[in-house]
Design a protein around this motif. Structure first.
Motif, PDB file in Angstrom:
ATOM      1  N   LEU A 126     -12.502  39.423  41.573  1.00 48.38           N
ATOM      2  CA  LEU A 126     -11.207  39.989  41.207  1.00 48.38           C
ATOM      3  C   LEU A 126     -10.094  39.021  41.571  1.00 48.38           C
ATOM      4  O   LEU A 126      -9.977  38.580  42.702  1.00 48.38           O
ATOM      5  N   GLY A 127      -9.258  38.674  40.595  1.00 45.51           N
ATOM      6  CA  GLY A 127      -8.112  37.806  40.852  1.00 45.51           C
ATOM      7  C   GLY A 127      -6.883  38.623  41.197  1.00 45.51           C
ATOM      8  O   GLY A 127      -6.273  38.458  42.250  1.00 45.51           O
ATOM      9  N   LYS A 128      -6.497  39.527  40.294  1.00 42.62           N
ATOM     10  CA  LYS A 128      -5.355  40.424  40.503  1.00 42.62           C
ATOM     11  C   LYS A 128      -5.734  41.792  39.959  1.00 42.62           C
ATOM     12  O   LYS A 128      -6.641  41.920  39.145  1.00 42.62           O
ATOM     13  N   ILE A 129      -4.987  42.798  40.403  1.00 45.04           N
ATOM     14  CA  ILE A 129      -5.219  44.154  39.929  1.00 45.04           C
ATOM     15  C   ILE A 129      -3.883  44.897  39.883  1.00 45.04           C
ATOM     16  O   ILE A 129      -3.018  44.675  40.724  1.00 45.04           O
ATOM     17  N   THR A 130      -3.706  45.728  38.876  1.00 46.81           N
ATOM     18  CA  THR A 130      -2.501  46.535  38.759  1.00 46.81           C
ATOM     19  C   THR A 130      -2.481  47.572  39.882  1.00 46.81           C
ATOM     20  O   THR A 130      -3.518  48.131  40.226  1.00 46.81           O
ATOM     21  N   ASP A 131      -1.303  47.817  40.434  1.00 45.88           N
ATOM     22  CA  ASP A 131      -1.174  48.873  41.443  1.00 45.88           C
ATOM     23  C   ASP A 131      -1.342  50.231  40.783  1.00 45.88           C
ATOM     24  O   ASP A 131      -1.189  50.382  39.580  1.00 45.88           O
ATOM     25  N   SER A 132      -1.665  51.212  41.571  1.00 46.77           N
ATOM     26  CA  SER A 132      -1.779  52.620  41.179  1.00 46.77           C
ATOM     27  C   SER A 132      -2.895  52.894  40.168  1.00 46.77           C
ATOM     28  O   SER A 132      -2.756  53.760  39.315  1.00 46.77           O
ATOM     29  N   ILE A 133      -3.980  52.166  40.251  1.00 49.20           N
ATOM     30  CA  ILE A 133      -5.160  52.506  39.436  1.00 49.20           C
ATOM     31  C   ILE A 133      -5.957  53.554  40.204  1.00 49.20           C
ATOM     32  O   ILE A 133      -6.212  53.406  41.390  1.00 49.20           O
ATOM     33  N   ASN A 134      -6.332  54.606  39.527  1.00 49.28           N
ATOM     34  CA  ASN A 134      -7.170  55.644  40.124  1.00 49.28           C
ATOM     35  C   ASN A 134      -8.610  55.451  39.682  1.00 49.28           C
ATOM     36  O   ASN A 134      -8.878  54.789  38.680  1.00 49.28           O
ATOM     37  N   GLN A 135      -9.520  56.074  40.405  1.00 51.19           N
ATOM     38  CA  GLN A 135     -10.927  55.995  40.035  1.00 51.19           C
ATOM     39  C   GLN A 135     -11.123  56.632  38.660  1.00 51.19           C
ATOM     40  O   GLN A 135     -10.503  57.637  38.327  1.00 51.19           O
ATOM     41  N   ASN A 136     -11.962  56.008  37.843  1.00 51.64           N
ATOM     42  CA  ASN A 136     -12.315  56.442  36.486  1.00 51.64           C
ATOM     43  C   ASN A 136     -11.198  56.234  35.465  1.00 51.64           C
ATOM     44  O   ASN A 136     -11.300  56.727  34.340  1.00 51.64           O
ATOM     45  N   ASP A 137     -10.133  55.522  35.808  1.00 52.46           N
ATOM     46  CA  ASP A 137      -9.103  55.168  34.831  1.00 52.46           C
ATOM     47  C   ASP A 137      -9.628  54.061  33.924  1.00 52.46           C
ATOM     48  O   ASP A 137     -10.434  53.241  34.338  1.00 52.46           O
ATOM     49  N   GLY A 138      -9.144  53.996  32.706  1.00 51.60           N
ATOM     50  CA  GLY A 138      -9.485  52.916  31.792  1.00 51.60           C
ATOM     51  C   GLY A 138      -8.766  51.638  32.213  1.00 51.60           C
ATOM     52  O   GLY A 138      -7.594  51.673  32.576  1.00 51.60           O
ATOM     53  N   VAL A 139      -9.472  50.512  32.179  1.00 49.30           N
ATOM     54  CA  VAL A 139      -8.932  49.241  32.651  1.00 49.30           C
ATOM     55  C   VAL A 139      -9.241  48.166  31.616  1.00 49.30           C
ATOM     56  O   VAL A 139     -10.356  48.087  31.108  1.00 49.30           O
ATOM     57  N   ILE A 140      -8.235  47.333  31.319  1.00 53.90           N
ATOM     58  CA  ILE A 140      -8.439  46.176  30.448  1.00 53.90           C
ATOM     59  C   ILE A 140      -8.658  44.969  31.347  1.00 53.90           C
ATOM     60  O   ILE A 140      -7.916  44.751  32.298  1.00 53.90           O
ATOM     61  N   VAL A 141      -9.680  44.181  31.046  1.00 58.22           N
ATOM     62  CA  VAL A 141     -10.047  43.026  31.866  1.00 58.22           C
ATOM     63  C   VAL A 141      -9.524  41.759  31.182  1.00 58.22           C
ATOM     64  O   VAL A 141      -9.821  41.516  30.012  1.00 58.22           O
ATOM     65  N   PHE A 142      -8.761  40.967  31.938  1.00 58.02           N
ATOM     66  CA  PHE A 142      -8.171  39.724  31.447  1.00 58.02           C
ATOM     67  C   PHE A 142      -8.698  38.545  32.253  1.00 58.02           C
ATOM     68  O   PHE A 142      -9.114  38.709  33.398  1.00 58.02           O
ATOM     69  N   SER A 143      -8.626  37.361  31.651  1.00 55.86           N
ATOM     70  CA  SER A 143      -8.848  36.142  32.418  1.00 55.86           C
ATOM     71  C   SER A 143      -7.530  35.828  33.131  1.00 55.86           C
ATOM     72  O   SER A 143      -6.508  36.434  32.850  1.00 55.86           O
ATOM     73  N   SER A 145      -5.695  33.436  32.673  1.00 54.17           N
ATOM     74  CA  SER A 145      -4.750  32.902  31.687  1.00 54.17           C
ATOM     75  C   SER A 145      -4.336  33.962  30.663  1.00 54.17           C
ATOM     76  O   SER A 145      -3.909  33.636  29.560  1.00 54.17           O
ATOM     77  N   ASP A 146      -4.483  35.242  31.007  1.00 56.53           N
ATOM     78  CA  ASP A 146      -4.060  36.394  30.198  1.00 56.53           C
ATOM     79  C   ASP A 146      -4.747  36.502  28.845  1.00 56.53           C
ATOM     80  O   ASP A 146      -4.160  36.974  27.871  1.00 56.53           O
ATOM     81  N   VAL A 147      -5.999  36.101  28.772  1.00 59.54           N
ATOM     82  CA  VAL A 147      -6.800  36.302  27.566  1.00 59.54           C
ATOM     83  C   VAL A 147      -7.620  37.577  27.783  1.00 59.54           C
ATOM     84  O   VAL A 147      -8.352  37.674  28.760  1.00 59.54           O
ATOM     85  N   PRO A 148      -7.494  38.579  26.907  1.00 59.56           N
ATOM     86  CA  PRO A 148      -8.280  39.804  27.089  1.00 59.56           C
ATOM     87  C   PRO A 148      -9.772  39.529  26.894  1.00 59.56           C
ATOM     88  O   PRO A 148     -10.174  38.961  25.886  1.00 59.56           O
ATOM     89  N   LEU A 149     -10.571  39.933  27.880  1.00 59.16           N
ATOM     90  CA  LEU A 149     -12.018  39.693  27.838  1.00 59.16           C
ATOM     91  C   LEU A 149     -12.805  40.951  27.492  1.00 59.16           C
ATOM     92  O   LEU A 149     -13.891  40.858  26.934  1.00 59.16           O
ATOM     93  N   GLY A 150     -12.287  42.110  27.847  1.00 56.34           N
ATOM     94  CA  GLY A 150     -13.008  43.343  27.587  1.00 56.34           C
ATOM     95  C   GLY A 150     -12.332  44.509  28.273  1.00 56.34           C
ATOM     96  O   GLY A 150     -11.193  44.413  28.721  1.00 56.34           O
ATOM     97  N   PHE A 151     -13.061  45.619  28.372  1.00 54.36           N
ATOM     98  CA  PHE A 151     -12.502  46.791  29.033  1.00 54.36           C
ATOM     99  C   PHE A 151     -13.612  47.595  29.679  1.00 54.36           C
ATOM    100  O   PHE A 151     -14.802  47.413  29.391  1.00 54.36           O
TER     101      PHE A 151
END
Length: 187
Positions: A126-143, A145-151
């Motif tokens: 893990l490089g960085k993570i958005t604050d206020s993520i709860n368990q089972n929330d949907g998350v977009i995974v980026f590199s 360099s801000d390239v979307p890799l998946g979710f």
């Protein structure tokens, strides 16, 4: 190609809401810039052979001249309905989700390949993570360099991620851009 019924639309919005939150409004009300019409309208959702497409109204009007049997794809396929009636997002929806994401996770370059091979995201990658993520929330995974890799879905909240060991799972894998290569024959 037909409009989604109310139950189908509810399933699609429920899944999109998991990843976008209140930004779902931006997806629904987005004006279209596609097509030769001077006023192409908005984007809409259409169902064709259990696949849900995100398409401009201008292109929908033009597609009425093509028979259903000959129509393969039109617009962006954002997901499909399973035989049970559940809706599953596909990798093609990643750009739409990334532009309107509520929760984001950035991976270190060393763990990007692991995620692209279909593995879950570990805390050590893990490089960085958005604050206020709860368990089972949907998350977009980026590199980084801000390239979307998946979710995927968050296995832990942001606070729990800070406390867990480096081999603890942070994001459960759902879909990634590596699927284009892994499932090349099925797509």
């Amino acid at each position: 190609m037909r409009p989604l019924e109310e139950k189908e639309m509810g399933e699609v919005f429920k899944k999109l809401m998991l990843f976008t939150g209140n930004n779902l409004k931006n997806i629904i009300e987005s004006p279209s810039h596609e097509g030769p019409d001077p006023n192409p309208g908005r984007y809409c959702f259409r169902l064709h052979k259990n696949k849900v497409f995100y398409i401009s109204e201008s292109l929908v009007r033009r597609a009425t001249n093509i028979s259903r049997k000959n129509l393969v794809s039109l617009g962006t396929c954002i997901g499909k309905f399973t035989h049970r009636g559940d809706f599953r997002l596909t990798t093609q929806s990643l750009n739409l989700l990334a532009a309107n994401a509520k929760n984001k996770v950035w991976l270190k370059p060393t763990s990007e390949m692991s995620f692209l091979y279909g593995n879950h995201v570990l805390k050590g990658g893990l490089g960085k993570i958005t604050d206020s993520i709860n368990q089972n929330d949907g998350v977009i995974v980026f590199s980084m360099s801000d390239v979307p890799l998946g979710f995927g879905t968050a296995a832990r909240s942001t606070q729990d991620c800070r406390k867990c060991d480096p081999n603890g799972i942070v994001v459960h894998h759902y879909s990634d851009i590596g699927e284009y290569l892994r499932d090349e024959d099925d797509l």
